[in-house]
Design a protein around this motif. Structure first.
Motif, PDB file in Angstrom:
ATOM      1  N   HIS A  88     -32.839 -56.730 -61.744  1.00  0.00           N
ATOM      2  CA  HIS A  88     -32.348 -55.763 -60.771  1.00  0.00           C
ATOM      3  C   HIS A  88     -30.971 -56.186 -60.254  1.00  0.00           C
ATOM      4  O   HIS A  88     -30.494 -57.281 -60.524  1.00  0.00           O
ATOM      5  CB  HIS A  88     -33.348 -55.598 -59.621  1.00  0.00           C
ATOM      6  CG  HIS A  88     -33.460 -56.806 -58.749  1.00  0.00           C
ATOM      7  ND1 HIS A  88     -34.235 -57.893 -59.081  1.00  0.00           N
ATOM      8  CD2 HIS A  88     -32.894 -57.105 -57.551  1.00  0.00           C
ATOM      9  CE1 HIS A  88     -34.133 -58.802 -58.127  1.00  0.00           C
ATOM     10  NE2 HIS A  88     -33.324 -58.345 -57.190  1.00  0.00           N
ATOM     11  N   HIS A  89     -30.370 -55.307 -59.505  1.00  0.00           N
ATOM     12  CA  HIS A  89     -29.033 -55.543 -58.976  1.00  0.00           C
ATOM     13  C   HIS A  89     -29.084 -55.528 -57.451  1.00  0.00           C
ATOM     14  O   HIS A  89     -30.162 -55.431 -56.869  1.00  0.00           O
ATOM     15  CB  HIS A  89     -28.077 -54.482 -59.519  1.00  0.00           C
ATOM     16  CG  HIS A  89     -28.131 -54.375 -61.014  1.00  0.00           C
ATOM     17  ND1 HIS A  89     -27.783 -55.406 -61.849  1.00  0.00           N
ATOM     18  CD2 HIS A  89     -28.546 -53.364 -61.816  1.00  0.00           C
ATOM     19  CE1 HIS A  89     -27.946 -55.042 -63.115  1.00  0.00           C
ATOM     20  NE2 HIS A  89     -28.415 -53.802 -63.117  1.00  0.00           N
ATOM     21  N   HIS A  90     -27.929 -55.609 -56.815  1.00  0.00           N
ATOM     22  CA  HIS A  90     -27.881 -55.657 -55.350  1.00  0.00           C
ATOM     23  C   HIS A  90     -26.775 -54.773 -54.805  1.00  0.00           C
ATOM     24  O   HIS A  90     -25.733 -54.604 -55.442  1.00  0.00           O
ATOM     25  CB  HIS A  90     -27.646 -57.100 -54.874  1.00  0.00           C
ATOM     26  CG  HIS A  90     -28.754 -58.010 -55.266  1.00  0.00           C
ATOM     27  ND1 HIS A  90     -28.700 -58.823 -56.375  1.00  0.00           N
ATOM     28  CD2 HIS A  90     -29.982 -58.208 -54.711  1.00  0.00           C
ATOM     29  CE1 HIS A  90     -29.835 -59.491 -56.480  1.00  0.00           C
ATOM     30  NE2 HIS A  90     -30.634 -59.132 -55.497  1.00  0.00           N
ATOM     31  N   ALA A  91     -27.023 -54.233 -53.621  1.00  0.00           N
ATOM     32  CA  ALA A  91     -26.006 -53.533 -52.844  1.00  0.00           C
ATOM     33  C   ALA A  91     -25.759 -54.388 -51.605  1.00  0.00           C
ATOM     34  O   ALA A  91     -26.713 -54.821 -50.947  1.00  0.00           O
ATOM     35  CB  ALA A  91     -26.478 -52.141 -52.448  1.00  0.00           C
ATOM     36  N   VAL A  92     -24.484 -54.653 -51.312  1.00  0.00           N
ATOM     37  CA  VAL A  92     -24.116 -55.513 -50.193  1.00  0.00           C
ATOM     38  C   VAL A  92     -23.227 -54.723 -49.245  1.00  0.00           C
ATOM     39  O   VAL A  92     -22.234 -54.113 -49.670  1.00  0.00           O
ATOM     40  CB  VAL A  92     -23.368 -56.781 -50.676  1.00  0.00           C
ATOM     41  CG1 VAL A  92     -22.973 -57.663 -49.495  1.00  0.00           C
ATOM     42  CG2 VAL A  92     -24.213 -57.563 -51.672  1.00  0.00           C
ATOM     43  N   CYS A  93     -23.576 -54.742 -47.970  1.00  0.00           N
ATOM     44  CA  CYS A  93     -22.752 -54.084 -46.958  1.00  0.00           C
ATOM     45  C   CYS A  93     -21.529 -54.961 -46.695  1.00  0.00           C
ATOM     46  O   CYS A  93     -21.660 -56.136 -46.339  1.00  0.00           O
ATOM     47  CB  CYS A  93     -23.538 -53.867 -45.660  1.00  0.00           C
ATOM     48  SG  CYS A  93     -22.544 -53.102 -44.355  1.00  0.00           S
ATOM     49  N   VAL A 102     -31.367 -53.119 -55.808  1.00  0.00           N
ATOM     50  CA  VAL A 102     -31.119 -51.873 -56.533  1.00  0.00           C
ATOM     51  C   VAL A 102     -31.800 -52.026 -57.889  1.00  0.00           C
ATOM     52  O   VAL A 102     -31.433 -52.903 -58.673  1.00  0.00           O
ATOM     53  CB  VAL A 102     -29.608 -51.620 -56.725  1.00  0.00           C
ATOM     54  CG1 VAL A 102     -29.380 -50.363 -57.550  1.00  0.00           C
ATOM     55  CG2 VAL A 102     -28.896 -51.550 -55.388  1.00  0.00           C
ATOM     56  N   ASP A 103     -32.812 -51.207 -58.129  1.00  0.00           N
ATOM     57  CA  ASP A 103     -33.529 -51.289 -59.396  1.00  0.00           C
ATOM     58  C   ASP A 103     -32.624 -50.919 -60.561  1.00  0.00           C
ATOM     59  O   ASP A 103     -31.731 -50.078 -60.432  1.00  0.00           O
ATOM     60  CB  ASP A 103     -34.748 -50.367 -59.386  1.00  0.00           C
ATOM     61  CG  ASP A 103     -35.837 -50.857 -58.447  1.00  0.00           C
ATOM     62  OD1 ASP A 103     -35.934 -52.082 -58.236  1.00  0.00           O
ATOM     63  OD2 ASP A 103     -36.581 -50.015 -57.913  1.00  0.00           O
ATOM     64  N   CYS A 104     -32.885 -51.538 -61.691  1.00  0.00           N
ATOM     65  CA  CYS A 104     -32.184 -51.223 -62.923  1.00  0.00           C
ATOM     66  C   CYS A 104     -32.525 -49.801 -63.316  1.00  0.00           C
ATOM     67  O   CYS A 104     -33.695 -49.416 -63.321  1.00  0.00           O
ATOM     68  CB  CYS A 104     -32.613 -52.207 -64.007  1.00  0.00           C
ATOM     69  SG  CYS A 104     -31.861 -51.879 -65.594  1.00  0.00           S
ATOM     70  N   THR A 105     -31.540 -48.996 -63.650  1.00  0.00           N
ATOM     71  CA  THR A 105     -31.787 -47.590 -63.956  1.00  0.00           C
ATOM     72  C   THR A 105     -31.840 -47.296 -65.453  1.00  0.00           C
ATOM     73  O   THR A 105     -32.157 -46.179 -65.839  1.00  0.00           O
ATOM     74  CB  THR A 105     -30.695 -46.699 -63.330  1.00  0.00           C
ATOM     75  OG1 THR A 105     -29.427 -47.094 -63.854  1.00  0.00           O
ATOM     76  CG2 THR A 105     -30.716 -46.814 -61.827  1.00  0.00           C
ATOM     77  N   THR A 106     -31.544 -48.294 -66.278  1.00  0.00           N
ATOM     78  CA  THR A 106     -31.492 -48.010 -67.709  1.00  0.00           C
ATOM     79  C   THR A 106     -32.648 -48.623 -68.480  1.00  0.00           C
ATOM     80  O   THR A 106     -32.638 -48.624 -69.695  1.00  0.00           O
ATOM     81  CB  THR A 106     -30.170 -48.498 -68.328  1.00  0.00           C
ATOM     82  OG1 THR A 106     -30.100 -49.921 -68.172  1.00  0.00           O
ATOM     83  CG2 THR A 106     -28.987 -47.834 -67.680  1.00  0.00           C
ATOM     84  N   VAL A 127     -24.913 -57.051 -61.333  1.00  0.00           N
ATOM     85  CA  VAL A 127     -24.046 -56.056 -60.718  1.00  0.00           C
ATOM     86  C   VAL A 127     -24.257 -56.101 -59.215  1.00  0.00           C
ATOM     87  O   VAL A 127     -25.393 -56.161 -58.738  1.00  0.00           O
ATOM     88  CB  VAL A 127     -24.369 -54.632 -61.246  1.00  0.00           C
ATOM     89  CG1 VAL A 127     -23.542 -53.583 -60.528  1.00  0.00           C
ATOM     90  CG2 VAL A 127     -24.153 -54.568 -62.743  1.00  0.00           C
ATOM     91  N   ILE A 128     -23.160 -56.072 -58.480  1.00  0.00           N
ATOM     92  CA  ILE A 128     -23.237 -55.993 -57.023  1.00  0.00           C
ATOM     93  C   ILE A 128     -22.453 -54.764 -56.592  1.00  0.00           C
ATOM     94  O   ILE A 128     -21.263 -54.636 -56.883  1.00  0.00           O
ATOM     95  CB  ILE A 128     -22.688 -57.262 -56.346  1.00  0.00           C
ATOM     96  CG1 ILE A 128     -23.529 -58.472 -56.746  1.00  0.00           C
ATOM     97  CG2 ILE A 128     -22.665 -57.082 -54.825  1.00  0.00           C
ATOM     98  CD1 ILE A 128     -23.053 -59.796 -56.162  1.00  0.00           C
TER      99      ILE A 128
END
Length: 137
Positions: A88-93, A102-106, A127-128
């Motif tokens: 999975h990936h991450h979203a950072v404020c 953030v779950d992998c979408t592919t 990915v961030i």
């Protein structure tokens, strides 16, 4: 001993690590505080916390054994989490530093496919996503 603590003992032993009180405490703290850095984890342990260097050593051991995931957002200390079974990936404020998975979408790892050098096998893609969380918007 709780069911989680018992399973953590088994997890550590299955990974070739001794089930020390420090390792168990760090794993428990990560359950409560995912995406934490070493200093935050040490603070969660309170008066019984080992030195900051010991926390770093424990995290390095857990990461090497594949029990925790380490990622390093720009301008931030390394962060750790127990979610290791996927890519999975991450979203950072960019305002407060909050991190959200953030779950992998592919589909399966590595989640991204692009041009790579001949003979290079991509195992993971990190990915961030940077932006502003709803609390800071």
């Amino acid at each position: 001993m709780t069911a989680t603590a018992t399973s953590d003992v088994d997890l550590l032993r299955a990974s070739g690590l001794r089930a020390t009180s420090g390792r168990l405490a760090i794993l428990a703290a990560l359950d409560e505080t995912p995406h934490a850095d070493a200093e935050t984890l040490r603070g969660r342990l309170g008066d019984a916390a080992p030195s900051l260097q010991a926390v770093h050593n424990i995290l390095a051991d857990l990461h090497a054994a594949g029990i925790v995931r380490r990622f390093e957002p720009a301008r931030s200390a390394a962060r750790y989490e127990r979610r290791v079974a996927d890519n999975h990936h991450h979203a950072v404020c960019s305002s407060c530093g909050k991190v959200v998975d953030v779950d992998c979408t592919t589909g399966a790892a590595p989640c991204l496919h692009g041009p790579t050098p001949p003979g290079f096998a991509v195992a993971t893609a990190e990915v961030i996503f940077w932006g502003v969380c709803t609390d800071c918007a």
